[in-house]
Scaffold this motif. Structure first.
Motif, PDB file in Angstrom:
ATOM      1  N   HIS A  92      11.859  -9.008  -9.796  1.00 23.01           N
ATOM      2  CA  HIS A  92      11.149  -9.236 -10.819  1.00 23.01           C
ATOM      3  C   HIS A  92       9.807  -8.446 -11.234  1.00 23.01           C
ATOM      4  N   VAL A  93       9.485  -7.597  -9.899  1.00 27.65           N
ATOM      5  CA  VAL A  93       8.465  -6.580 -10.297  1.00 27.65           C
ATOM      6  C   VAL A  93       8.851  -5.385  -9.746  1.00 27.65           C
ATOM      7  N   PRO A  94       8.755  -4.005 -10.429  1.00 26.09           N
ATOM      8  CA  PRO A  94       9.013  -2.930 -10.055  1.00 26.09           C
ATOM      9  C   PRO A  94       8.733  -2.567  -8.682  1.00 26.09           C
ATOM     10  N   MET A  95       9.596  -1.704  -7.951  1.00 27.61           N
ATOM     11  CA  MET A  95       9.255  -1.266  -6.585  1.00 27.61           C
ATOM     12  C   MET A  95       8.036  -0.731  -6.195  1.00 27.61           C
ATOM     13  N   GLU A  96       7.577   0.154  -7.337  1.00 25.32           N
ATOM     14  CA  GLU A  96       6.363   0.842  -6.996  1.00 25.32           C
ATOM     15  C   GLU A  96       5.209   0.137  -7.019  1.00 25.32           C
ATOM     16  N   GLU A  97       5.160  -1.096  -8.105  1.00 25.42           N
ATOM     17  CA  GLU A  97       4.266  -2.124  -8.076  1.00 25.42           C
ATOM     18  C   GLU A  97       4.080  -2.806  -7.036  1.00 25.42           C
ATOM     19  N   GLU A  98       5.273  -3.451  -6.165  1.00 26.79           N
ATOM     20  CA  GLU A  98       5.145  -4.455  -5.381  1.00 26.79           C
ATOM     21  C   GLU A  98       4.892  -3.749  -4.021  1.00 26.79           C
ATOM     22  N   LEU A  99       5.279  -2.315  -3.896  1.00 24.53           N
ATOM     23  CA  LEU A  99       5.031  -1.875  -2.733  1.00 24.53           C
ATOM     24  C   LEU A  99       3.574  -1.671  -2.326  1.00 24.53           C
ATOM     25  N   VAL A 100       2.699  -1.469  -3.126  1.00 22.21           N
ATOM     26  CA  VAL A 100       1.133  -1.646  -2.843  1.00 22.21           C
ATOM     27  C   VAL A 100       0.975  -2.862  -2.370  1.00 22.21           C
ATOM     28  N   VAL A 101       1.378  -3.957  -3.063  1.00 23.08           N
ATOM     29  CA  VAL A 101       1.100  -5.187  -2.372  1.00 23.08           C
ATOM     30  C   VAL A 101       1.551  -5.358  -0.770  1.00 23.08           C
ATOM     31  N   ALA A 102       3.022  -5.065  -0.890  1.00 25.41           N
ATOM     32  CA  ALA A 102       3.664  -5.396   0.437  1.00 25.41           C
ATOM     33  C   ALA A 102       2.948  -4.432   1.508  1.00 25.41           C
ATOM     34  N   GLN A 103       2.336  -3.637   1.200  1.00 29.07           N
ATOM     35  CA  GLN A 103       1.973  -2.513   2.266  1.00 29.07           C
ATOM     36  C   GLN A 103       0.620  -3.286   2.875  1.00 29.07           C
ATOM     37  N   ARG A 104      -0.166  -3.825   1.976  1.00 25.92           N
ATOM     38  CA  ARG A 104      -1.423  -4.699   2.422  1.00 25.92           C
ATOM     39  C   ARG A 104      -0.988  -5.823   3.270  1.00 25.92           C
ATOM     40  N   ILE A 105       0.107  -6.566   2.895  1.00 26.51           N
ATOM     41  CA  ILE A 105       0.611  -7.772   3.600  1.00 26.51           C
ATOM     42  C   ILE A 105       1.013  -7.446   4.919  1.00 26.51           C
ATOM     43  N   HIS A 106       1.885  -6.440   4.922  1.00 26.94           N
ATOM     44  CA  HIS A 106       2.432  -6.083   6.076  1.00 26.94           C
ATOM     45  C   HIS A 106       1.504  -5.525   7.182  1.00 26.94           C
ATOM     46  N   TYR A 107       0.430  -4.593   6.556  1.00 29.81           N
ATOM     47  CA  TYR A 107      -0.499  -4.282   7.696  1.00 29.81           C
ATOM     48  C   TYR A 107      -1.570  -5.620   8.142  1.00 29.81           C
ATOM     49  N   GLN A 108      -1.753  -6.544   7.100  1.00 28.90           N
ATOM     50  CA  GLN A 108      -2.545  -7.594   7.446  1.00 28.90           C
ATOM     51  C   GLN A 108      -1.872  -8.343   8.222  1.00 28.90           C
ATOM     52  N   ALA A 109      -0.604  -8.700   8.188  1.00 26.44           N
ATOM     53  CA  ALA A 109       0.476  -9.517   8.933  1.00 26.44           C
ATOM     54  C   ALA A 109       0.409  -9.203  10.449  1.00 26.44           C
ATOM     55  N   GLN A 110       0.439  -7.826  10.820  1.00 24.84           N
ATOM     56  CA  GLN A 110       0.332  -7.465  12.339  1.00 24.84           C
ATOM     57  C   GLN A 110      -0.696  -7.897  12.795  1.00 24.84           C
ATOM     58  N   GLY A 111      -2.034  -7.704  12.109  1.00 24.17           N
ATOM     59  CA  GLY A 111      -3.221  -7.867  12.703  1.00 24.17           C
ATOM     60  C   GLY A 111      -3.582  -9.260  12.933  1.00 24.17           C
ATOM     61  N   LEU A 112      -3.069 -10.240  11.920  1.00 22.90           N
ATOM     62  CA  LEU A 112      -3.273 -11.633  12.020  1.00 22.90           C
ATOM     63  C   LEU A 112      -2.269 -12.287  13.054  1.00 22.90           C
ATOM     64  N   VAL A 113      -1.018 -11.927  13.294  1.00 20.21           N
ATOM     65  CA  VAL A 113      -0.217 -12.346  14.352  1.00 20.21           C
ATOM     66  C   VAL A 113      -0.983 -11.874  15.746  1.00 20.21           C
ATOM     67  N   GLY A 114      -1.108 -10.682  15.833  1.00 14.66           N
ATOM     68  CA  GLY A 114      -2.289 -10.325  17.135  1.00 14.66           C
ATOM     69  C   GLY A 114      -3.264 -10.892  17.264  1.00 14.66           C
ATOM     70  N   SER A 115      -3.988 -11.481  16.356  1.00 14.99           N
ATOM     71  CA  SER A 115      -5.217 -12.211  16.759  1.00 14.99           C
ATOM     72  C   SER A 115      -4.855 -13.603  17.058  1.00 14.99           C
ATOM     73  N   PHE A 116      -3.951 -14.226  16.570  1.00 17.17           N
ATOM     74  CA  PHE A 116      -3.285 -15.584  16.755  1.00 17.17           C
ATOM     75  C   PHE A 116      -2.831 -15.610  18.033  1.00 17.17           C
ATOM     76  N   LEU A 117      -2.005 -14.428  18.559  1.00 15.14           N
ATOM     77  CA  LEU A 117      -1.557 -14.467  20.003  1.00 15.14           C
ATOM     78  C   LEU A 117      -2.469 -13.997  21.234  1.00 15.14           C
ATOM     79  N   ASN A 118      -3.544 -13.310  20.672  1.00 15.64           N
ATOM     80  CA  ASN A 118      -4.909 -13.419  21.604  1.00 15.64           C
ATOM     81  C   ASN A 118      -5.932 -14.438  21.789  1.00 15.64           C
TER      82      ASN A 118
END
Length: 402
Positions: A92-118
């Motif tokens: 529903h959203v062009p790839m180029e547009e969603e990729l910007v949001v996805a990069q932020r989510i992906h980066y934050q996700a690794q940090g959040l899961v890592g913090s939760f585990l720690n």
């Protein structure tokens, strides 16, 4: 000649080239060599391995076999049949547009899961609210354009496997759950379970968890405990739903009872346990590890086909293939023109016509100007011949994904 044979046909003096058991996570068994003892054969059978690959030119042969090429052709045919239907998600959203949001989510996700585990590891305060928020964001991104997070899932570093695997698994479960029309609440819980499925590894000794070589039998037994630890920790964590616990607890269970921690069989494994088993195996075998070179996406799908029925749910394997496509994002494909291209965006109407990025010409054996092509457009006079292995051309597909 390389052949596949049933383990019932194994004999001392045969040369094994592949135990064909990468569906067993953290596989610690030697994969090749001459069988010298009957005890080795019994050990292989006890692991639940149904078929192995042998080299008939380096050891004994048997008539109860089929060539590796024949197996591959059959898996390819099954893969094509499974992919005949269209995918379930429409962008529903062009790839180029969603990729910007996805990069932020992906980066934050690794940090959040890592913090939760720690936090869990040190016994600190555990706040599950950010995990639930992350699950919502992952789900929303997949609904807007599933290709964006799919692209990022192929750009990974082997030294950061634990966190990237957890995030990638949650993305795959989101895709799969949407395809299977799970309700919003159930889908949310399975995504949370996927995000935290390896939580129990915080209780695995570092020397085992990060060991670059093969695990001993004793070390493997310790490693296997992580699934039970994940279940117990999540079950005692306030704010974690029952289906999240089940998803995490059953990600290593197998239909024939050879999985763990409970050795569940058939219908004893929940619908969500069967789903996460497929996504977990797929992501694990297509990832580069310290001790394991990942398969290509297409090779990974063929292995799911080969292992379905005995270890993985065959109906769900077909659904998963239809979900992520014949040529998953991150695949390297050969076009009729002789050019190689990375698949960067799936086509929800026709899996054979994705958006690709060309970068190499096989006829001239040289790089070419990078160009993005939508194979579905009538003006694009090129089609996919087959998926290929990037190593055959020394191409790093990750460089062309975004």
């Amino acid at each position: 000649m390389i052949k596949r044979i049933p383990t019932s046909a194994l004999r001392v003096g045969m040369y094994i080239t592949d135990l064909n058991n990468d569906w067993i996570p953290h596989n610690s068994q030697r994969k090749r060599g001459v069988i010298k003892k009957e005890e080795t054969i019994e050990k292989i059978r006890r692991m639940g391995v149904k078929y192995v690959y042998i080299d008939a030119s380096r050891g004994l042969d048997t008539q109860d076999s089929e060539t590796a090429a024949e197996v591959d052709r059959r898996n390819e045919a099954a893969l094509q049949r499974a992919g005949e239907q269209t995918q379930g998600l429409r962008a529903h959203v062009p790839m180029e547009e969603e990729l910007v949001v996805a990069q932020r989510i992906h980066y934050q996700a690794q940090g959040l899961v890592g913090s939760f585990l720690n936090n869990v590891k040190i016994g600190g305060a555990v706040d599950v609210a950010p995990i639930h928020q992350l699950a919502n964001e992952l789900q929303n991104s997949v609904l807007r354009n599933a290709n964006a997070l799919g692209c990022l899932g192929r750009i990974r570093e082997k030294d950061n496997y634990l966190l990237e695997h957890s995030v990638n698994l949650s993305v795959l479960m989101s895709l799969f759950g949407n395809y299977r029309s799970l309700s919003a609440d159930i889908l949310h819980q399975t995504i949370v379970g996927a995000l935290l499925h390896d939580l129990g590894k915080i209780m695995t000794p570092d020397e085992i968890l990060n060991k670059p070589g093969r695990l001993s039998a004793e070390e493997f037994e310790v490693m296997k405990l992580h699934a039970r630890h994940s279940r117990d920790i999540l079950a005692s964590t306030e704010g974690i739903g029952e289906l999240s616990v089940i998803t995490a607890a059953q990600h290593h269970e197998r239909l024939d009872g050879t999985g763990y921690p409970e050795g569940l069989k058939g219908d004893e494994i929940s619908e969500y346990g069967r789903m996460v088993a497929i996504t977990d195996v797929y992501d694990a075998i297509t990832a580069d590890r310290v001790y394991h070179k990942g398969l290509t996406p297409t090779q990974g799908l063929k292995k799911l086909v080969e292992w379905s029925g005995d270890h993985l749910d065959p109906i769900m394997v077909k659904q998963f293939i239809r979900c992520i496509g014949l040529y998953p994002v991150g695949s390297l494909v050969l076009l009729e023109s002789g050019r190689l291209a990375a698949v960067v965006e799936a086509n929800e109407k026709d899996q054979r016509l994705p958006v690709v990025r060309v970068m190499y010409h096989t006829k001239f054996r040289m790089p070419i100007t990078v160009e993005t092509l939508d194979l579905a457009k009538p003006s694009t006079q090129d089609r996919i011949v087959r998926a290929v292995d990037p190593d055959d051309y020394r191409i790093d597909v990750r460089k062309f994904m975004i």
